[in-house]
Design a protein around this motif. Sequence first.
Motif, PDB file in Angstrom:
ATOM      1  N   LEU A  76       3.607  36.287   8.776  1.00 36.30           N
ATOM      2  CA  LEU A  76       3.873  37.715   8.597  1.00 36.30           C
ATOM      3  C   LEU A  76       4.019  38.133   7.131  1.00 36.30           C
ATOM      4  O   LEU A  76       3.528  39.180   6.731  1.00 36.30           O
ATOM      5  N   LEU A  77       4.687  37.309   6.338  1.00 38.93           N
ATOM      6  CA  LEU A  77       4.982  37.698   4.956  1.00 38.93           C
ATOM      7  C   LEU A  77       3.943  37.232   3.945  1.00 38.93           C
ATOM      8  O   LEU A  77       3.732  37.885   2.922  1.00 38.93           O
ATOM      9  N   PHE A  78       3.329  36.083   4.210  1.00 37.35           N
ATOM     10  CA  PHE A  78       2.420  35.499   3.222  1.00 37.35           C
ATOM     11  C   PHE A  78       0.981  35.377   3.716  1.00 37.35           C
ATOM     12  O   PHE A  78       0.166  34.740   3.070  1.00 37.35           O
ATOM     13  N   ASP A  79       0.705  35.960   4.875  1.00 38.63           N
ATOM     14  CA  ASP A  79      -0.642  35.970   5.448  1.00 38.63           C
ATOM     15  C   ASP A  79      -1.226  34.562   5.581  1.00 38.63           C
ATOM     16  O   ASP A  79      -2.400  34.327   5.325  1.00 38.63           O
ATOM     17  N   GLU A  80      -0.370  33.610   5.975  1.00 40.15           N
ATOM     18  CA  GLU A  80      -0.835  32.233   6.160  1.00 40.15           C
ATOM     19  C   GLU A  80      -1.638  32.134   7.458  1.00 40.15           C
ATOM     20  O   GLU A  80      -1.371  32.838   8.426  1.00 40.15           O
ATOM     21  N   ASN A  81      -2.635  31.265   7.444  1.00 42.29           N
ATOM     22  CA  ASN A  81      -3.496  31.075   8.608  1.00 42.29           C
ATOM     23  C   ASN A  81      -2.796  30.275   9.697  1.00 42.29           C
ATOM     24  O   ASN A  81      -1.998  29.382   9.403  1.00 42.29           O
ATOM     25  N   VAL A  82      -3.125  30.585  10.935  1.00 42.54           N
ATOM     26  CA  VAL A  82      -2.602  29.840  12.072  1.00 42.54           C
ATOM     27  C   VAL A  82      -3.784  29.438  12.948  1.00 42.54           C
ATOM     28  O   VAL A  82      -4.617  30.271  13.290  1.00 42.54           O
ATOM     29  N   ARG A  83      -3.833  28.176  13.285  1.00 41.62           N
ATOM     30  CA  ARG A  83      -4.868  27.680  14.185  1.00 41.62           C
ATOM     31  C   ARG A  83      -4.267  27.498  15.573  1.00 41.62           C
ATOM     32  O   ARG A  83      -3.049  27.482  15.749  1.00 41.62           O
ATOM     33  N   LEU A  84      -5.132  27.322  16.540  1.00 43.66           N
ATOM     34  CA  LEU A  84      -4.689  27.120  17.911  1.00 43.66           C
ATOM     35  C   LEU A  84      -3.770  25.891  18.006  1.00 43.66           C
ATOM     36  O   LEU A  84      -2.764  25.920  18.712  1.00 43.66           O
ATOM     37  N   ALA A  85      -4.115  24.838  17.287  1.00 41.72           N
ATOM     38  CA  ALA A  85      -3.285  23.630  17.309  1.00 41.72           C
ATOM     39  C   ALA A  85      -1.886  23.914  16.755  1.00 41.72           C
ATOM     40  O   ALA A  85      -0.898  23.346  17.234  1.00 41.72           O
ATOM     41  N   THR A  86      -1.794  24.806  15.777  1.00 43.44           N
ATOM     42  CA  THR A  86      -0.496  25.172  15.212  1.00 43.44           C
ATOM     43  C   THR A  86       0.355  25.889  16.252  1.00 43.44           C
ATOM     44  O   THR A  86       1.551  25.607  16.400  1.00 43.44           O
ATOM     45  N   VAL A  87      -0.254  26.807  16.966  1.00 45.61           N
ATOM     46  CA  VAL A  87       0.450  27.529  18.027  1.00 45.61           C
ATOM     47  C   VAL A  87       0.888  26.562  19.124  1.00 45.61           C
ATOM     48  O   VAL A  87       2.022  26.623  19.604  1.00 45.61           O
ATOM     49  N   ALA A  88      -0.006  25.642  19.493  1.00 46.95           N
ATOM     50  CA  ALA A  88       0.336  24.645  20.517  1.00 46.95           C
ATOM     51  C   ALA A  88       1.516  23.792  20.059  1.00 46.95           C
ATOM     52  O   ALA A  88       2.437  23.512  20.835  1.00 46.95           O
ATOM     53  N   GLY A  89       1.499  23.391  18.798  1.00 44.45           N
ATOM     54  CA  GLY A  89       2.606  22.604  18.267  1.00 44.45           C
ATOM     55  C   GLY A  89       3.917  23.367  18.280  1.00 44.45           C
ATOM     56  O   GLY A  89       4.965  22.818  18.634  1.00 44.45           O
ATOM     57  N   ALA A  90       3.869  24.641  17.916  1.00 48.54           N
ATOM     58  CA  ALA A  90       5.084  25.468  17.944  1.00 48.54           C
ATOM     59  C   ALA A  90       5.619  25.596  19.363  1.00 48.54           C
ATOM     60  O   ALA A  90       6.831  25.529  19.586  1.00 48.54           O
ATOM     61  N   LEU A  91       4.722  25.776  20.321  1.00 39.67           N
ATOM     62  CA  LEU A  91       5.152  25.859  21.723  1.00 39.67           C
ATOM     63  C   LEU A  91       5.766  24.547  22.198  1.00 39.67           C
ATOM     64  O   LEU A  91       6.757  24.552  22.942  1.00 39.67           O
ATOM     65  N   LEU A  92       5.213  23.431  21.752  1.00 44.11           N
ATOM     66  CA  LEU A  92       5.791  22.127  22.104  1.00 44.11           C
ATOM     67  C   LEU A  92       7.177  21.956  21.494  1.00 44.11           C
ATOM     68  O   LEU A  92       8.083  21.399  22.126  1.00 44.11           O
ATOM     69  N   ILE A  93       7.352  22.441  20.276  1.00 44.45           N
ATOM     70  CA  ILE A  93       8.672  22.374  19.631  1.00 44.45           C
ATOM     71  C   ILE A  93       9.687  23.178  20.445  1.00 44.45           C
ATOM     72  O   ILE A  93      10.783  22.694  20.743  1.00 44.45           O
ATOM     73  N   VAL A  94       9.319  24.397  20.809  1.00 47.29           N
ATOM     74  CA  VAL A  94      10.222  25.251  21.585  1.00 47.29           C
ATOM     75  C   VAL A  94      10.537  24.591  22.933  1.00 47.29           C
ATOM     76  O   VAL A  94      11.696  24.578  23.368  1.00 47.29           O
ATOM     77  N   ALA A  95       9.536  24.023  23.573  1.00 40.63           N
ATOM     78  CA  ALA A  95       9.771  23.350  24.860  1.00 40.63           C
ATOM     79  C   ALA A  95      10.702  22.153  24.679  1.00 40.63           C
ATOM     80  O   ALA A  95      11.627  21.950  25.480  1.00 40.63           O
ATOM     81  N   GLY A  96      10.488  21.376  23.642  1.00 38.92           N
ATOM     82  CA  GLY A  96      11.344  20.219  23.385  1.00 38.92           C
ATOM     83  C   GLY A  96      12.778  20.619  23.094  1.00 38.92           C
ATOM     84  O   GLY A  96      13.730  19.984  23.569  1.00 38.92           O
TER      85      GLY A  96
END
Length: 108
Positions: A76-96
């Motif tokens: 949001l602040l630095f316009d960094e790129n996000v890939r599908l794998a990044t989103v999947a990893g974040a979801l795994l972190i939240v699930a864990g």
Amino acid sequence: MGIVLVAGAIVSEIAATLSLRASHGLTRLGPSILVVVGYAAAFVMLAQALKTLHVGPVYAVWSGLGTVGALAGGVLLFDENVRLATVAGALLIVAGVAVMYVGGGLEH
């Protein structure tokens, strides 16, 4: 009260981490001050929370949600790129984190 302190520690840690990015290697004074204050506040609140909460689940929540929050802030602040794998990893972190929170119990 412990949960409120953990939430505050998460917010402080995310703010400090995003300020670290904005500090350009600690060469900008304003963001550099926010780095020090943010991390100090996060550790103080985390230490106080651990007086009544279990360290394992609390650390999982703090580090996991801090990681996901920093990721979101970077996008949001630095316009960094996000890939599908990044989103999947974040979801795994939240699930864990959710599994550790439910399975580990919080108050001692």
